[in-house]
Design an enzyme around this catalytic site. Structure first.
Site, mmCIF file in Angstrom:
data_model
loop_
_atom_site.group_PDB
_atom_site.id
_atom_site.type_symbol
_atom_site.label_atom_id
_atom_site.label_comp_id
_atom_site.label_asym_id
_atom_site.label_seq_id
_atom_site.Cartn_x
_atom_site.Cartn_y
_atom_site.Cartn_z
ATOM 1 N N CYS A 8 4.240 -0.114 8.549
ATOM 2 C CA CYS A 8 5.327 0.587 9.228
ATOM 3 C C CYS A 8 6.682 0.291 8.597
ATOM 4 C CB CYS A 8 5.373 0.206 10.706
ATOM 5 S SG CYS A 8 5.157 -1.543 11.018
ATOM 6 N N CYS A 278 6.565 -9.488 -1.108
ATOM 7 C CA CYS A 278 5.374 -8.685 -1.415
ATOM 8 C C CYS A 278 5.619 -7.838 -2.664
ATOM 9 C CB CYS A 278 5.029 -7.784 -0.232
ATOM 10 S SG CYS A 278 3.711 -6.599 -0.579
ATOM 11 N N ASP A 395 -1.220 3.630 -9.993
ATOM 12 C CA ASP A 395 -0.596 2.406 -9.488
ATOM 13 C C ASP A 395 -1.606 1.287 -9.345
ATOM 14 O OD1 ASP A 395 0.731 4.823 -7.634
ATOM 15 O OD2 ASP A 395 2.138 3.523 -8.698
ATOM 16 N N CYS A 432 -5.480 -8.182 2.052
ATOM 17 C CA CYS A 432 -4.124 -8.485 2.508
ATOM 18 C C CYS A 432 -4.182 -8.732 4.011
ATOM 19 C CB CYS A 432 -3.165 -7.337 2.219
ATOM 20 S SG CYS A 432 -1.495 -7.657 2.850
ATOM 21 N N CYS A 493 4.670 -12.777 -3.363
ATOM 22 C CA CYS A 493 3.331 -12.860 -2.794
ATOM 23 C C CYS A 493 2.429 -11.965 -3.635
ATOM 24 C CB CYS A 493 3.300 -12.390 -1.335
ATOM 25 S SG CYS A 493 1.615 -12.399 -0.651
ATOM 26 N N CYS A 496 -3.207 -10.677 -3.097
ATOM 27 C CA CYS A 496 -4.282 -9.692 -3.242
ATOM 28 C C CYS A 496 -4.786 -9.578 -4.679
ATOM 29 C CB CYS A 496 -3.836 -8.329 -2.714
ATOM 30 S SG CYS A 496 -2.388 -7.663 -3.543
#
Length: 536
Positions: A8, A278, A395, A432, A493, A496
């Site tokens: 969000c 992130c 990506d 994640c 971070c 992942c």
């Protein structure tokens, strides 16, 4: 990356009284500064399309806080395509302060009750507040069990947002003296493990905007005379009319408190730690026009393209003939990297795929299975692709479904002679737990081909290429990410792609996920198992 979604986005705006009139006001004046909030939400609509909402504050009305929220896009929820209905809504929601939210989620997707902001009504104005949140608490099952332990509390929704709402309410109710909101936040956040940015609006006219201690989730703000505005991304503030040098990133572990009497102040609410921003914000999630923590999203993506070009030259796999070879981005967020790669290699970058921009949120089904739906997202242009060696820039590859279908269509519909996939990101090999829609190992394609540390080999990458139907496939190494973003690796971070999590509960959840691998266990059970393990 069309398979990957964010949780969000948050926005807030406040026009203080008795301090003049901001030039950003509409003709309706400071008392209706809330009219600017839907515009801000539109600029962060990329962060969530399933639901939207806002809460406004007006001290002169009996209903001090008013909330509207629903399932749908910002345009749908606020009827922005119907002038009279939009105007009626804006009048009914008029206020000198407002917070707002756009939502994507993995549960309760079509349930209005999950839309934010969440409002907690109370006869005491101090305890009446509305709240919206971006992120995820890794330990929310632990907090939930503690909250319910006495048997006096009840939860109606399976979401950490509700947990935070009740944590705030519990501390306000248990305090025997008037509690400052920074102390509410400080005490509550001491129990939180995870990532978040949030905005709170109280019936006393206070606004609180906060960012998690590690800065995993972004939050930008402007304080200009009587006007304060904040949003998950800088583009929402830039498009209001503020300049780049006015827009700042909220430091991790800090909160901004806007008081109708005393105005703006910023305070630290958590101990200082090394930031862990992130990295996917720059790679994919954020609007390409945004700047986060002083690093441009656009420039980061162009540098990813430079990294891809450098790797392509080193591999020297095939001749880069501009008459024979083209670079094609997968729309839209890989375009900057593809353009940059093409420029560095002196070969053309062409739009060989046209994205159906209305397929993202639709009730029109392309068939009964995921592959049929994926095929409706992109249309290959045969006049661009036919007979060409195509370097397809993406990506990332999360679950592989979209990529698998896309490669088939580029070859069959587009007529490409060869397809070489280049991924502007390392392989995603771990879930994640901080607010991105990938919380179990089995739903990821990366762990099937790469080790738990994401080690890249020519053999593993070619094996994935063969299974997807590409002639070749190459990822960027992990170290390329920090170079492209312009921040040191220890300030990001990258859990992942490395399996190394910045919080204690995040690392515990990963170990549980590894133990559950292959069991087909629902990802929600991972969080429940954490609560049981931590209780031992």
């Amino acid at each position: 990356m069309s398979e990957l979604h964010h949780e969000c986005g948050v926005a807030a705006i406040y026009h203080l009284s008795g301090r003049g009139r901001s030039p950003m006001c509409t003709d309706d004046g400071p008392r209706q500064i809330s009219r600017l909030l839907p515009r801000m939400l539109l600029d962060i609509q990329n962060r969530g399309q399933l639901a939207a909402g806002m809460t406004t504050y007006d001290p002169d009305l009996p209903q001090l806080l008013r909330t509207r929220k629903d399932v749908g896009s910002v345009t749908e929820v606020f009827r922005l395509n119907h002038k009279a209905k939009a105007e009626s809504l804006m009048k009914s929601l008029a206020g000198r302060a407002a917070i707002g939210h756009v939502r994507y989620a993995t549960c309760g997707a079509d349930d209005r009750n999950y839309a934010q902001p969440f409002e907690r009504r109370h006869i005491h104005k101090r305890k009446w507040f509305s709240f919206c949140f971006n992120g995820q608490l890794t330990n929310y099952e632990i907090l939930k069990e503690r909250l319910l332990a006495d048997g006096d509390h009840h939860l109606t929704l399976g979401t950490d947002t509700e947990i935070i709402l009740h944590e705030f309410g519990r501390r306000l109710s248990q305090s025997k003296t008037r509690m400052d909101w920074i102390d509410v936040l400080r005490q509550s956040a001491a129990e939180f493990d995870g990532a978040y940015s949030m905005a709170v609006l109280t019936a006393e006219g206070e606004m609180i905007v906060a960012r998690d201690p590690l800065g995993i989730k972004p939050m930008c703000y402007v304080n200009d005379g009587p006007l304060f505005a904040a949003a998950s991304e800088s583009v929402a503030l830039l498009n209001l009319g503020f300049s780049d040098d006015q827009i700042k990133s909220l430091p991790p572990g800090h909160a901004i408190i806007i008081n109708p009497e005393t105005g703006f102040r910023m305070e630290r609410f958590a101990e200082e730690q090394t930031p862990k921003h992130c990295f996917f914000e720059w790679i994919y999630f954020a609007n390409v026009a945004s700047t986060l923590d002083d690093q441009s999203v656009y420039l980061s993506r162009t540098r990813l393209g430079e990294e891809l070009a450098r790797a392509e030259r080193e591999m020297n796999k095939f001749p880069l003939d501009p008459n024979d070879t083209i670079i094609v981005p997968v729309p839209d967020t890989s375009k900057a990297a593809a353009d940059s790669m093409a420029f560095q290699l002196a070969i053309p970058c062409r739009e060989g795929l046209i994205r159906n921009r209305y397929a993202g949120r639709t009730f029109i089904e392309g068939g009964s299975n995921r592959k049929a739906k994926a095929a409706t997202k992109y249309t290959p242009l045969r006049e661009v692709l036919e007979g060409k060696r195509v370097i397809l820039v993406e990506d990332s590859i999360v679950r592989s479904t979209t990529m698998n279908v896309l490669l088939d269509r580029i070859r069959e519909v587009g007529g490409a002679r060869e397809i070489h996939v280049r991924v502007a990101c390392p392989p995603i090999i771990a879930p994640c737990f901080y607010g991105i829609d990938m919380s179990s190992i089995d739903q990821l394609i990366g762990p099937k081909y790469f080790s738990n540390h994401g080690t890249l080999t020519d053999e593993s990458q070619q094996r994935l290429a063969d299974d997807l139907g590409a002639d070749s496939l190459r990822y960027l190494p992990v170290e390329a990410i920090s170079r492209a973003i312009g921040l040191s690796a220890d300030h990001l971070c990258q859990a992942c792609v490395t399996g190394k999590y910045p919080t204690k509960c995040g690392q515990h959840l990963y170990q549980i996920a590894l133990d559950n691998r292959g069991s087909k266990m629902d990802s929600r059970k991972t969080y429940e198992q954490l609560a049981a393990a931590m209780a031992e």
